[in-house]
Enzyme design. Structure first.
Site, PDB file in Angstrom:
ATOM      1  N   ASP A 179       0.822  -1.213   0.000  1.00  4.80           N
ATOM      2  CA  ASP A 179       0.000   0.000   0.000  1.00  4.80           C
ATOM      3  C   ASP A 179       0.858   1.265   0.000  1.00  4.80           C
ATOM      4  O   ASP A 179       1.864   1.361   0.711  1.00  4.80           O
ATOM      5  CB  ASP A 179      -0.900  -0.014   1.236  1.00  4.80           C
ATOM      6  CG  ASP A 179      -2.023   0.986   1.157  1.00  4.80           C
ATOM      7  OD1 ASP A 179      -2.363   1.409   0.038  1.00  4.80           O
ATOM      8  OD2 ASP A 179      -2.579   1.352   2.216  1.00  4.80           O
ATOM      9  N   GLU A 287      -3.229  -0.586  -8.590  1.00  2.00           N
ATOM     10  CA  GLU A 287      -4.055   0.552  -8.188  1.00  2.00           C
ATOM     11  C   GLU A 287      -3.189   1.812  -8.227  1.00  2.00           C
ATOM     12  O   GLU A 287      -2.016   1.784  -7.846  1.00  2.00           O
ATOM     13  CB  GLU A 287      -4.621   0.374  -6.782  1.00  2.00           C
ATOM     14  CG  GLU A 287      -5.321   1.636  -6.263  1.00  2.00           C
ATOM     15  CD  GLU A 287      -6.265   1.390  -5.109  1.00  2.00           C
ATOM     16  OE1 GLU A 287      -7.064   0.440  -5.208  1.00  2.00           O
ATOM     17  OE2 GLU A 287      -6.211   2.144  -4.116  1.00  2.00           O
TER      18      GLU A 287
END
Length: 528
Positions: A179, A287
């Site tokens: 992340d 992403e």
């Protein structure tokens, strides 16, 4: 543990023909049982000093069992029974036998939800909640900052999640997200650790300062670009209107073009570099975060970013704009909900047009907008990220079991809030309305978990609380984890009641924040 008893357990499992509801040995954790022909695998739960001690039990052909790390072994005809730790070597051995134990791509999953377990002991509860929901859990979701603040590694995070997957027998698929990785070093680290997806944080390539320029300064900077670029961007976007759907069109004014290019084109180029260096070679789920800006992402900004990626042949799995309103840590959405819905319609249309899903960052506790997101993205799907909720529910356990310690933790967090001033911006830092420590005592300490400012103080100070040392010893960390491990069942109940509020709204099982709170908050308040 008695190896002879474990051999007997294995034969009882084999004789049960899949019905394990009445096994003799209650230390065999039933959801973990896996049988492959005459080979048997399960996790053993033993209560030691009020905590659950876990071991892997494997019963397999003697010729194939050698890749496991055994602490104890016993032979049974041509089989070997071994007992081992829930460690990296044994997890990798299991992934060779059961592919579903490994993280996988979100591709093909319509609804996905990031859980960001910072402490490493929330995934079992989450998996029990997610079974049958039709939502893919991203159990491993940690940024480099979170890893540094908790003294964990991505390997730790993936292993904690992966063992929970095996332990709960969760075969529906899960993902591991590197992340908010910002540079090739961090991306490479995530890939090598085994992450199945990355969230590329383009902060260092997004030029927020452009938003503060005057029209003349903006025009000067734009026209200082090479002539071929100026011509391309103007020919492609200037005064153009793009019909995205029956409900949405995007128009580019001169300012829209120039701001979109100067703020975001560097991030487009950087995402393209990362895509070809890592995403394609390692088959990663991709992403892109374009929400690290000081102002909301306009429809023109979003369309420009997506269209430039599309022109380069890149379609991310998900993309995160910065939506209108405030998505502050650990509290509900702040802003005009009707305006959020109007703008979300356009952002969703752009995402559907280019073939990816919207990602909602800082999603913990944003109950006021979840029904909107779930309804408008129902056909195409959504991705939501949460993290801090787990930490706060752990603190709820501390407040319940040892309120005196919780009072102490809050005072420390309040008094040292400057520790995180560089990381977070939230109301509790600036408006001075967080409860004063002198007003908090063992009788009212639970109210901290329902006060927005107090929640933000506690949420953002997790690293400082866990890492504080005196005389080379942790001040709070060991006591904190001891309580949590001794009351894991209580923690699980708190976790699931709170996350269920999020999921019910996203899935259309409830319409309003008040409805889910009426359903679950009494449960949270009365859990013992």
């Amino acid at each position: 543990m008695e190896l002879k008893q474990l051999v007997s357990d294995v034969h009882e499992i084999l004789d049960s023909q899949g019905d394990y509801s009445d096994l003799t040995d209650k230390e065999v954790y039933v959801p973990s049982i896996q049988v492959d022909r005459t080979n048997v695998y399960f996790v053993l739960h033993e209560i030691k000093d009020k905590q659950v001690a876990k071991s892997l039990v494997v019963y397999e052909d003697r010729d194939s069992v050698n890749d496991f790390d055994a602490q104890e072994t016993a032979t049974d005809a041509n089989k070997v029974l071994l007992v081992g730790a829930l460690n990296e070597q044994n997890w990798h051995a299991l992934t060779k036998r059961f592919a579903w134990v490994k993280p996988t791509s979100r591709h093909g999953y319509k609804y996905t939800f990031g859980l960001g377990d910072r402490l490493g002991n929330a995934s079992n509860a989450h998996l029990r909640l997610f079974k049958g929901r039709g939502i893919m859990p991203i159990l491993s979701q940690q940024s480099i900052r979170e890893l540094l603040l908790t003294n964990r590694t991505l390997t730790d995070v993936i292993l904690d999640a992966g063992w929970s997957v095996f332990e709960e027998g969760y075969t529906d698929g899960w993902a591991a997200d590197g992340d908010h990785v910002k540079n090739p070093h961090e991306v490479d680290y995530a890939v090598k650790a085994g992450c199945s997806m990355i969230t590329l944080d383009c902060t260092e390539k997004i030029h927020n300062e452009i938003a503060d320029l005057s029209d003349q300064e903006l025009d000067d900077q734009f026209n200082a670009l090479d002539d071929d670029l100026v011509k391309y961007f103007n020919d492609t976007y200037l005064d153009k209107e793009f019909k995205i759907s029956d409900k949405a069109t995007v128009h580019f004014s001169k300012k829209d073009v120039e701001q979109s290019v100067l703020i975001f084109f560097g991030a487009v180029e950087y995402a393209t570099f990362i895509y070809h260096k890592f995403v394609v070679p390692y088959n990663l789920d991709f992403e892109i975060s374009m929400d690290e800006t000081i102002v909301p992402t306009t429809p023109a900004n979003h369309y420009f970013f997506a269209n430039e990626l599309h022109r380069k042949g890149i379609t991310p799995e998900t993309l995160a704009p910065k939506f209108y309103g405030e998505f502050q840590k650990a509290i509900d959405y702040i802003g005009d909900v009707d305006r959020f819905e109007r703008e979300y319609v356009v952002h969703e249309a752009i995402a559907e047009h280019f073939g990816y899903k919207l990602s909602i960052h800082s999603g913990s506790d944003k109950l006021s907008v979840y029904e909107i997101i779930g309804r408008l993205s129902k056909e195409h799907g959504w991705h939501v990220k949460t993290a801090g909720t787990n930490w706060l529910e752990a603190l709820r356990v501390i407040a319940h079991v040892d309120p005196k310690l919780m009072v102490e933790l809050y005072k420390f967090a309040y008094d040292n809030l400057d520790d995180v001033a560089a990381f977070y911006v939230f109301n509790a830092q600036t408006d001075g309305t967080a409860p004063k420590p002198e007003t908090i005592n063992t009788d009212n300490v639970m109210t901290l978990l329902s006060d927005d400012d107090a929640r933000q103080v506690l949420h953002t100070m997790y690293g400082s609380i866990l890492n504080l040392q005196k005389s080379y010893r942790y001040v709070y960390r060991d006591r904190f984890f001891k309580i949590l491990k001794e009351h894991q069942g209580l923690y699980d109940k708190y976790l699931n009641a709170h996350i269920a509020e999020h999921l019910d709204l996203l899935q259309g099982l409830a319409k309003t924040k008040a409805e889910v709170q009426a359903k679950y908050e009494p449960t949270i308040q009365t859990i013992q």
